[in-house]
Motif scaffolding. Sequence first.
Motif, short mmCIF file in Angstrom:
data_model
loop_
_atom_site.label_atom_id
_atom_site.label_comp_id
_atom_site.label_asym_id
_atom_site.label_seq_id
_atom_site.Cartn_x
_atom_site.Cartn_y
_atom_site.Cartn_z
N VAL A 41 -3.52 -2.18 8.50
CA VAL A 41 -3.40 -2.14 6.68
C VAL A 41 -1.93 -1.91 6.32
N HIS A 42 -1.74 -3.04 5.69
CA HIS A 42 -0.14 -3.34 5.52
C HIS A 42 -0.34 -2.85 4.14
N GLU A 43 0.51 -1.95 3.40
CA GLU A 43 0.81 -1.06 1.90
C GLU A 43 2.59 -1.49 2.00
N GLY A 44 3.26 -2.05 1.34
CA GLY A 44 4.48 -2.37 1.32
C GLY A 44 5.23 -2.27 2.17
N THR A 45 5.90 -1.90 3.41
CA THR A 45 6.40 -1.34 4.26
C THR A 45 5.99 -0.57 4.71
N ASP B 38 -1.96 -4.60 0.66
CA ASP B 38 -0.87 -5.61 0.26
C ASP B 38 -1.73 -6.71 0.93
N MET B 39 -2.21 -6.46 2.63
CA MET B 39 -2.78 -6.70 3.30
C MET B 39 -3.51 -6.66 3.70
N VAL B 40 -4.71 -7.01 4.53
CA VAL B 40 -5.17 -6.48 5.92
C VAL B 40 -5.48 -7.54 7.30
#
Length: 204
Positions: free
Chosen positions: A123-127, A92-94
């Motif tokens: 590194v953001h992936e979901g929660t 989702d976001m870095v």
Amino acid sequence: MLRQASRLLLSRSVTVASSKSATSRAFSTELPSTIDSTFVESWKKVAPNMDPPQTPSSYMKPRPSTASSIPTKLTVNFVLPYASELSGKEVDMVIIPATTGQMGVLPGHVPTIAELKPGIMSVHEGTDTKKYFVSSGFAFLHANSVADIIAVEAVPLENIDASQVQKGLAEFTQKLASATTDLEKAEAQIGVEVHSAMNAALSG
């Protein structure tokens, strides 16, 4: 009498100048162009056997097409000299530690090249959030929502020993204070900056 003599000298100087200008050589731009026929014939014999010079663009892959709409995911490639941490990972976001400050990268980010400084890359992936400590490197953000991140060194934040960081920071601080040469000062300064960044990452 003096006036007549000056007029006579002036008229003679004008006559001499005009005669010199008439006999002077013409400028190179006024001369007819000459072509070395021997050189031209030799070139015609050699040129067909010569490949045209190659430019860097000749070896590059075609630029990936830009999607008409912004993707919902960011594709991340995170590479180290000795390993590939992430390959084609959709997230989702870095958040990267750029030299200009913490930079959040979302899908559809404008194409950018950012230099990395010692700090946390998350590194953001979901929660779920995966954090790495990177020493330095570069991030290449492409128009097709692909991020290529190259780091010299990177360690998962949970693998860093806080006591070793404190010990290293104290050692490099002492080396910086006792350094006598520019090389020693530079090496000690780098050590202090890296260990200070790791200490801040662990305490933050």
